[in-house]
Design a protein around this motif. Structure first.
Motif, PDB file in Angstrom:
ATOM      1  N   UNK A   1       2.524   6.802   6.262  1.00 56.25           N
ATOM      2  CA  UNK A   1       0.741   7.055   5.551  1.00 56.25           C
ATOM      3  C   UNK A   1       0.198   8.567   6.811  1.00 56.25           C
ATOM      4  N   UNK A   2       0.806   9.173   7.558  1.00 55.56           N
ATOM      5  CA  UNK A   2       0.451   9.785   8.865  1.00 55.56           C
ATOM      6  C   UNK A   2       0.956  10.835   8.042  1.00 55.56           C
ATOM      7  N   UNK A   3       2.359  11.051   7.585  1.00 56.72           N
ATOM      8  CA  UNK A   3       2.562  11.956   6.376  1.00 56.72           C
ATOM      9  C   UNK A   3       2.511  12.031   5.458  1.00 56.72           C
TER      10      UNK A   3
ATOM     11  N   UNK B   1      -5.115   8.344  -0.333  1.00 58.74           N
ATOM     12  CA  UNK B   1      -6.013   8.263   0.995  1.00 58.74           C
ATOM     13  C   UNK B   1      -7.098   6.652   1.002  1.00 58.74           C
ATOM     14  N   UNK B   2      -7.338   5.833  -0.098  1.00 57.44           N
ATOM     15  CA  UNK B   2      -7.782   4.764   0.057  1.00 57.44           C
ATOM     16  C   UNK B   2      -6.631   3.745   0.224  1.00 57.44           C
ATOM     17  N   UNK B   3      -5.009   4.029   0.805  1.00 61.63           N
ATOM     18  CA  UNK B   3      -3.994   3.307   0.947  1.00 61.63           C
ATOM     19  C   UNK B   3      -3.903   3.444   2.225  1.00 61.63           C
ATOM     20  N   UNK B   4      -3.779   4.950   2.286  1.00 55.65           N
ATOM     21  CA  UNK B   4      -3.831   5.232   4.487  1.00 55.65           C
ATOM     22  C   UNK B   4      -4.521   4.633   4.945  1.00 55.65           C
ATOM     23  N   UNK B   5      -6.000   4.321   4.461  1.00 57.21           N
ATOM     24  CA  UNK B   5      -6.651   3.657   5.536  1.00 57.21           C
ATOM     25  C   UNK B   5      -6.519   2.581   5.800  1.00 57.21           C
ATOM     26  N   UNK B   6      -6.001   1.345   4.303  1.00 53.01           N
ATOM     27  CA  UNK B   6      -5.624   0.424   4.838  1.00 53.01           C
ATOM     28  C   UNK B   6      -4.129   0.296   5.395  1.00 53.01           C
ATOM     29  N   UNK B   7      -3.335   1.179   5.323  1.00 55.18           N
ATOM     30  CA  UNK B   7      -2.506   0.758   5.969  1.00 55.18           C
ATOM     31  C   UNK B   7      -2.601   0.988   7.771  1.00 55.18           C
TER      32      UNK B   7
ATOM     33  N   UNK C   1       0.679  -1.451  -0.242  1.00 55.01           N
ATOM     34  CA  UNK C   1      -0.020  -0.087  -0.067  1.00 55.01           C
ATOM     35  C   UNK C   1       0.723   1.534   0.519  1.00 55.01           C
ATOM     36  N   UNK C   2       2.183   1.137   0.421  1.00 53.43           N
ATOM     37  CA  UNK C   2       2.840   2.719   0.787  1.00 53.43           C
ATOM     38  C   UNK C   2       3.369   2.671  -0.921  1.00 53.43           C
TER      39      UNK C   2
END
Length: 206
Positions: free
Chosen positions: A195-197, A140-146, A123-124
């Motif tokens: 992901x937060x960054x 954001x789709x990927x950061x939510x998964x992370x 995802x990253x």
């Protein structure tokens, strides 16, 4: 150094290559957890991948010292590079524990952690590719998964440590497992840090 078509240092492509290398490290760690060989035998190969990751971080920092105009804020590029490097450092530190703690086996918790790390790194990588294309909202789709995967890492650590204390065996053996589970959970935290960054970048650039 990697340059774009305008002859400028391509920081976003460097971050993509760093993310690809980090995923490679996570995949090797999973192979170590799933294979028949003692996990410590993978240490040297993973250390080489970690060294490559360090070189990408060094290239990014060296490039930032040479230019004034960057595709993102300099601080964002630096933070993304450093936090991504932390993920690979965590993977390398985890496999190192199999070596110096003399852990010659794997269990289901370790295997599940390795799957969480591979998925997080996938995802990253996808998020960094979207970043390079300026497709900020899709990131954001990927950061939510992370974030969800980090929660899974928390669960694995809690359940693993609970099992240690509800069914104790040899104290040294139990210490080794607790040390490893905690380091693996910290590595999933590192994925969430990246992901937060990325989320903060999305808020400012979308």
């Amino acid at each position: 150094m990697i340059f774009n078509k305008k002859g400028e240092i391509d920081f976003l492509n460097l971050l993509i290559q760093s993310a690809e290398n980090t995923l490679k490290g996570a995949q090797m760690f999973r192979s170590a957890m799933m294979g028949d060989k003692p996990p410590a035998t993978y240490y040297d190969s993973l250390k080489e991948i970690e060294n490559v990751g360090d070189s990408f971080t060094h290239e990014i920092f060296k490039g930032l010292n040479k230019v004034f105009i960057t595709p993102l804020d300099r601080e964002d590029i630096m933070e993304l590079a450093v936090r991504l490097d932390d993920v690979l450092d965590g993977i390398e530190a985890s496999i190192a524990r199999f070596d110096y703690l003399n852990i010659a086996f794997t269990n289901q918790y370790m295997k599940d952690f390795s799957e969480v790390l591979v998925s997080s790194c996938e995802h990253l990588l996808a998020a960094f590719k979207l970043l390079a294309k300026k497709k900020y909202i899709q990131i954001q789709e990927h950061t939510v998964h992370i974030n969800s995967l980090e929660n899974e890492g928390d669960r694995l650590m809690r359940e693993g440590i609970r099992e240690i204390f509800t069914s104790p065996t040899d104290p040294y053996h139990d210490f080794k497992l607790k040390e490893l589970y905690e380091r693996l959970e910290q590595t999933t935290d590192c994925c969430e840090d990246v992901a937060d960054i990325l989320d903060s970048v999305v808020l400012r650039y979308a």
